[in-house]
Design a protein around this motif. Sequence first.
Motif, PDB file in Angstrom:
ATOM      1  N   GLU A  48      17.958 -33.629   4.695  1.00  0.00           N
ATOM      2  CA  GLU A  48      16.681 -33.902   5.344  1.00  0.00           C
ATOM      3  C   GLU A  48      16.266 -32.735   6.222  1.00  0.00           C
ATOM      4  O   GLU A  48      17.062 -32.223   7.006  1.00  0.00           O
ATOM      5  CB  GLU A  48      16.800 -35.154   6.213  1.00  0.00           C
ATOM      6  N   ASP A  49      15.011 -32.343   6.085  1.00  0.00           N
ATOM      7  CA  ASP A  49      14.403 -31.375   6.989  1.00  0.00           C
ATOM      8  C   ASP A  49      13.941 -32.174   8.203  1.00  0.00           C
ATOM      9  O   ASP A  49      12.978 -32.944   8.124  1.00  0.00           O
ATOM     10  CB  ASP A  49      13.229 -30.676   6.312  1.00  0.00           C
ATOM     11  N   VAL A  88      27.336 -20.015   1.674  1.00  0.00           N
ATOM     12  CA  VAL A  88      28.471 -20.582   2.404  1.00  0.00           C
ATOM     13  C   VAL A  88      28.088 -20.578   3.881  1.00  0.00           C
ATOM     14  O   VAL A  88      27.708 -19.539   4.413  1.00  0.00           O
ATOM     15  CB  VAL A  88      29.750 -19.755   2.162  1.00  0.00           C
ATOM     16  N   PHE A  89      28.204 -21.720   4.547  1.00  0.00           N
ATOM     17  CA  PHE A  89      27.679 -21.826   5.911  1.00  0.00           C
ATOM     18  C   PHE A  89      28.341 -22.957   6.682  1.00  0.00           C
ATOM     19  O   PHE A  89      28.988 -23.831   6.109  1.00  0.00           O
ATOM     20  CB  PHE A  89      26.167 -22.059   5.865  1.00  0.00           C
ATOM     21  N   GLN A  90      28.115 -22.927   7.977  1.00  0.00           N
ATOM     22  CA  GLN A  90      28.468 -24.032   8.870  1.00  0.00           C
ATOM     23  C   GLN A  90      27.190 -24.831   9.116  1.00  0.00           C
ATOM     24  O   GLN A  90      26.181 -24.269   9.564  1.00  0.00           O
ATOM     25  CB  GLN A  90      28.988 -23.500  10.219  1.00  0.00           C
ATOM     26  N   PRO A  91      27.173 -26.120   8.802  1.00  0.00           N
ATOM     27  CA  PRO A  91      25.951 -26.907   9.018  1.00  0.00           C
ATOM     28  C   PRO A  91      25.437 -26.850  10.458  1.00  0.00           C
ATOM     29  O   PRO A  91      24.226 -26.918  10.677  1.00  0.00           O
ATOM     30  CB  PRO A  91      26.380 -28.334   8.648  1.00  0.00           C
ATOM     31  N   PRO A  95      20.516 -26.520  12.551  1.00  0.00           N
ATOM     32  CA  PRO A  95      20.210 -27.835  13.134  1.00  0.00           C
ATOM     33  C   PRO A  95      18.961 -28.493  12.560  1.00  0.00           C
ATOM     34  O   PRO A  95      18.778 -29.701  12.706  1.00  0.00           O
ATOM     35  CB  PRO A  95      20.044 -27.532  14.624  1.00  0.00           C
ATOM     36  N   ARG A  96      18.142 -27.728  11.873  1.00  0.00           N
ATOM     37  CA  ARG A  96      16.932 -28.306  11.290  1.00  0.00           C
ATOM     38  C   ARG A  96      17.260 -29.230  10.108  1.00  0.00           C
ATOM     39  O   ARG A  96      16.474 -30.097   9.745  1.00  0.00           O
ATOM     40  CB  ARG A  96      16.008 -27.174  10.829  1.00  0.00           C
ATOM     41  N   VAL A  97      18.442 -29.059   9.519  1.00  0.00           N
ATOM     42  CA  VAL A  97      18.814 -29.809   8.321  1.00  0.00           C
ATOM     43  C   VAL A  97      19.934 -30.791   8.621  1.00  0.00           C
ATOM     44  O   VAL A  97      20.896 -30.465   9.308  1.00  0.00           O
ATOM     45  CB  VAL A  97      19.254 -28.853   7.190  1.00  0.00           C
ATOM     46  N   ARG A  98      19.789 -31.979   8.083  1.00  0.00           N
ATOM     47  CA  ARG A  98      20.840 -32.988   8.200  1.00  0.00           C
ATOM     48  C   ARG A  98      21.291 -33.373   6.798  1.00  0.00           C
ATOM     49  O   ARG A  98      20.471 -33.760   5.957  1.00  0.00           O
ATOM     50  CB  ARG A  98      20.328 -34.223   8.923  1.00  0.00           C
TER      51      ARG A  98
END
Length: 140
Positions: A48-49, A88-91, A95-98
């Motif tokens: 979700e955005d 490859v990332f850390q969520p 913070p804009r994406v859940r």
Amino acid sequence: MSDWHDELEFALLQLEEARVDSDYMTYVISKILDEHGTFHQCRIGYAEDRLSGMITFPHCWIELEQGWCIDLRLRQWLGDEDDFPHGVFQPSDYPRVRYQGTALLAPHFDPEDLMAMTNDTYSNVKLTWLAEQTLHFLRY
């Protein structure tokens, strides 16, 4: 990002141009990680955005140890903005994406199937540095 995560992302970005949705992309990446003994969990759910409220469902991605994720398809649906993760990332860095989802069991595909799905790109993804790192770790 650690060198390990950088190398993994660099190798996997070769798959970007494959014309597959998030589920098949997740299966392809999962197979590559399995081949190299890298612990991971395929996930299915939605992303979700939080700014626009736009949701992509169903959506698939991969979770690695220590909270790292792999997703090469989210921007295809939500937009090609730097606020959306890719690679490859850390969520927590986005913070804009859940992301919300549950475990997904990846079906078995033969290498020939994976080659067809990715227009032969599957065979180009080499994680030799990962195998060398594992071998070095096992020696000591």
